[in-house]
Structures are given as C-alpha cells and as structure tokens.
Design a protein around this motif. Structure first.
Motif, PDB file in Angstrom:
ATOM      1  N   PRO A   5       0.818  -1.198   0.000  1.00 48.57           N
ATOM      2  CA  PRO A   5       0.000   0.000   0.000  1.00 48.57           C
ATOM      3  C   PRO A   5       0.854   1.251   0.000  1.00 48.57           C
ATOM      4  O   PRO A   5       1.838   1.342   0.712  1.00 48.57           O
ATOM      5  N   GLY A   6       0.469   2.205  -0.812  1.00 50.71           N
ATOM      6  CA  GLY A   6       1.124   3.505  -0.780  1.00 50.71           C
ATOM      7  C   GLY A   6       2.248   3.663  -1.764  1.00 50.71           C
ATOM      8  O   GLY A   6       2.709   4.759  -1.991  1.00 50.71           O
ATOM      9  N   ARG A  15     -10.313   3.680  -2.429  1.00 48.87           N
ATOM     10  CA  ARG A  15      -9.839   4.950  -2.930  1.00 48.87           C
ATOM     11  C   ARG A  15     -10.896   5.690  -3.743  1.00 48.87           C
ATOM     12  O   ARG A  15     -10.904   6.893  -3.802  1.00 48.87           O
ATOM     13  N   SER A  51      -3.212   4.165  -4.798  1.00 47.95           N
ATOM     14  CA  SER A  51      -2.968   3.610  -3.471  1.00 47.95           C
ATOM     15  C   SER A  51      -2.276   4.576  -2.532  1.00 47.95           C
ATOM     16  O   SER A  51      -1.707   4.177  -1.539  1.00 47.95           O
ATOM     17  N   TRP A  52      -2.329   5.867  -2.836  1.00 47.83           N
ATOM     18  CA  TRP A  52      -1.680   6.845  -1.959  1.00 47.83           C
ATOM     19  C   TRP A  52      -2.485   7.175  -0.727  1.00 47.83           C
ATOM     20  O   TRP A  52      -1.948   7.326   0.340  1.00 47.83           O
ATOM     21  N   ARG A  53      -3.782   7.372  -0.899  1.00 42.08           N
ATOM     22  CA  ARG A  53      -4.535   8.015   0.176  1.00 42.08           C
ATOM     23  C   ARG A  53      -5.613   7.091   0.690  1.00 42.08           C
ATOM     24  O   ARG A  53      -6.762   7.143   0.276  1.00 42.08           O
ATOM     25  N   GLY A  54      -5.223   6.231   1.627  1.00 46.47           N
ATOM     26  CA  GLY A  54      -6.168   5.267   2.155  1.00 46.47           C
ATOM     27  C   GLY A  54      -6.848   5.717   3.425  1.00 46.47           C
ATOM     28  O   GLY A  54      -7.577   4.951   4.031  1.00 46.47           O
ATOM     29  N   ASN A  55      -6.631   6.950   3.866  1.00 47.73           N
ATOM     30  CA  ASN A  55      -7.146   7.366   5.167  1.00 47.73           C
ATOM     31  C   ASN A  55      -8.291   8.354   5.073  1.00 47.73           C
ATOM     32  O   ASN A  55      -8.867   8.729   6.071  1.00 47.73           O
ATOM     33  N   GLN A 219       0.780   8.140   1.574  1.00 49.71           N
ATOM     34  CA  GLN A 219      -0.646   8.207   1.872  1.00 49.71           C
ATOM     35  C   GLN A 219      -1.120   9.635   2.133  1.00 49.71           C
ATOM     36  O   GLN A 219      -2.321   9.915   2.107  1.00 49.71           O
ATOM     37  N   ARG A 220      -0.173  10.551   2.379  1.00 49.68           N
ATOM     38  CA  ARG A 220      -0.526  11.946   2.658  1.00 49.68           C
ATOM     39  C   ARG A 220      -0.354  12.850   1.443  1.00 49.68           C
ATOM     40  O   ARG A 220      -0.563  14.060   1.541  1.00 49.68           O
TER      41      ARG A 220
END
Length: 374
Positions: A5-6, A15, A51-55, A219-220
């Motif tokens: 991930p990421g 996503r 897959s960068w921003r999973g939050n 992820q940010r």
C-alpha cells in the motif's frame, strides 16, 4: 508486481470514494481539468496514485483560482539564471530505470561524506525504512546522490543504489560547512538532478537524509498535485500556502507544469542579492508557481510530515520526522536516535497499549539548545 500500500501497483477499492469526494468538492474544476487534459510526461497515469490516500483525510490543493497573489514587487518576470557549474549526468537515466517503481517513481536524497560515516545520518535514514510501518519495500526505490568519492564509497557500503554527481568546479569538502559558497551551490545542484529526472519522465519524492521515516508518507500526498511540499509549521498561518515551505521533503509528479516549476525556481535565483539557498527563493516565489504557471501545490501538514521546527510527540500520527531547526551533525544524530528508539518501543506495543498513548517521542533537546530555544 505488488509493492504494498502507498507505493506500487495494488489497487485499493476504498480509494474511489475519496476521489469522488474530491471531485464534488471545491476543487471540482481542477480535478476535471486533470482528468480531461493530462500532460504527464511519462507513460500515462501513474497507478501508484490509486494507493496513496487510504485514510480519507482532506487534501488542500492551492490552484490559481484561490491562491493569494504575492506582492507586486515579488512578481517580476524571472531574470536569466545564475551561471551554472558544470554538472554531468552520465549513467543517471540507466540508474533511474533500475531504481524506479513500475509507476516511474523514485525516492531521491543527497548526502556528503560526513553523513555516510558509520552511525551517522545515512544509517539512521535507512534504518527508518527497515523499522517503519509499510516502509521496508520503499528502500529498494531510494536513489542516493553523492557529491564526492568519499560519500560515494560510504553510500555503496550500505546501499546498492548510489549515484556520484560530478561537480568539477567546486571543492565538495567545503560544501559540508553551512553558509559556505559551496554549501549554497549544493542546495541548487539538487534541482538540476531533479529537473533531469522529471524531463526523463520520472516522478520523485525528494527527502533530506536527516529525516526519519516512521510510516509510508505517500498516503498523505495528493494524486492531483504537481508538487507536495513539507512545511516548517503548518499552524503558523491560517492559509497553508502562506506558511514557510521546507525544501527538505517534497514530491513532484512528472508533468509539464512541474518541469516549469523547477526551471522557474532556478531562474529566480538571479533576482536575489547575497545568493541565498534554494529554500529562501522557494518561499518568496511559491505563490508564483500557482499564479504564473498554474501549478497545483499541496502544502503538507506538520501533524504528519513533521520536524523539529514544529515538533510532534504523538507517535500514532507522524509519518516522517525531519531534524530541521537544528545546528550540528552530532545534535541531529543524537535527537533522531532518541526518536528512533521511541518508535521501536512503540511498535512493540499491543494495539490496546498504543491507544493509551503512554509512549511519546522524546523532545529534540540538543537541537533546541543548538538553536537557543528553551
């Protein structure tokens, strides 16, 4: 090839909801323009973006419509760039192709000889990838740029992907001393190699080697930004773009706008008296990236992409810790080692113990003292 991930080709289903949230938010025109008229220089859209921003965190992008214009005195057209020293890039393209991900993304850092010595900053930097959360696979995509034979050999002793940037007109030993002409030049040389990477169609995340990676920071980073840059303190001013950018950590996607940003940044050096470092120029002209070039800029909040200038003690949130606002190599090493030890203790806790929040990062006491802070 799945890279985790990421940073890789894995598609994470959640996503799509985040992308929809962005599209129907205030940045709708920018997002639609991005999808309808991509000007990526590489091979199509990067699958890494999925897959960068999973939050689900909000992303603040500064684009032309909402950006505050700089004072008129600072918006003059850039003068001719300062005279460049002779820089060679022999073998750089070949090395990039070996180090980059399938998405043509590479992590770049630069080191001098002192930083490559045993138990110095390079060891701490690489150790962060080993001990971090979802970071171990990223070290295979780190390309370390060295500036002399000593740093190159020191790098090769601990990492397979090292590149010797040959600068024939300067004494690189003096480049290790803050404030020297050689030190100033080295802050600008990194832009030359970054520009070369962008022109070859590679995205890059530049990170100073005095940064400890605790979690995967991708992820940010917004999938829509041409440039995502760290800040000294994201709470100092209400508008994120108005806060001081820190040139020690930033991501750039290979687009025509990002290439224009680097060229504009380098050319703007000639406007300034006293020949400042690259970061001083960056903070003066950053609004012009938006107003003059139409670039999409994402300031990164220090709650996650942190540093000693705005120290964050909560280990449950921070992705990276930069030993900025610190004078002296020994002080940086001491305080980063303390945080690395705190992180190892934190990762040994059970989820229930982590939620209690009993373990916090040790304050950078030696670095604060070096700055004359209480």
């Amino acid at each position: 090839m799945g890279m985790g991930p990421g940073f890789g080709g894995k598609q994470l289903p959640q996503r799509s909801s985040h992308a929809v949230s962005f599209l129907f938010g205030a940045a709708l025109p920018t997002a639609l323009l991005f999808f309808l008229a991509s000007d990526r220089l590489g091979e199509g859209f990067s699958t890494i973006s999925a897959s960068w921003r999973g939050n689900g965190t909000a992303t603040v992008l500064q684009t032309g419509a909402g950006a505050a214009a700089p004072p008129a005195a600072n918006r003059a057209a850039p003068a001719h760039p300062a005279q460049d020293h002779e820089v060679e890039f022999a073998g750089f393209a070949e090395l990039l192709s070996k180090v980059a991900t399938e998405d043509r993304t590479v992590i770049l850092t630069t080191v001098n000889e002192a930083w490559t010595r045993p138990n110095s900053l390079l060891d701490i930097f690489l150790g962060g990838f080993r001990d971090g959360e979802d970071t171990a696979h990223l070290v295979n995509h780190v390309l370390i740029v060295t500036v002399d034979a000593g740093s190159f050999h020191g790098c090769k002793a601990v990492h397979p992907h090292c590149y010797l940037l040959e600068v024939k007109s300067l004494d690189m030993n003096r480049a290790q001393t803050f404030g020297t002409r050689e030190y100033v030049e080295m802050t600008w040389f990194k832009l030359s190699i970054q520009l070369r990477a962008l022109e070859l169609g590679y995205n890059f995340l530049y990170t100073d080697a005095d940064i400890l990676w605790l979690r995967n920071p991708f992820q940010r980073i917004s999938v829509y930004a041409d440039m995502s840059c760290s800040l000294d303190n994201s709470k100092a001013k209400p508008v994120l773009l108005d806060n001081e950018f820190n040139g020690g950590f930033y991501y750039m996607k290979s687009t025509s706008r990002s290439v224009a940003v680097i060229k504009y940044w380098r050319a703007a050096r000639a406007r300034f008296e006293g020949d400042p470092i690259d970061q001083v120029v960056l903070n003066t002209i950053k609004h012009e990236f938006v107003t003059e070039l139409g670039a999409r800029i994402q300031p990164l909040e220090t709650e996650y992409i942190s540093g000693f200038c705005d120290f964050q003690e909560r280990l449950d949130r921070v992705c990276t810790v930069h030993a900025n606002c610190c004078m002296g190599l020994e002080n940086k090493v001491h305080d980063l080692n303390n945080i690395a030890a705190d992180w190892r203790n934190y990762t040994r806790l059970t989820p229930e113990e982590r939620r209690k929040g009993d373990i916090k990062a040790t304050a950078p006491s030696k670095c604060r003292k070096s700055m004359g802070w209480a």
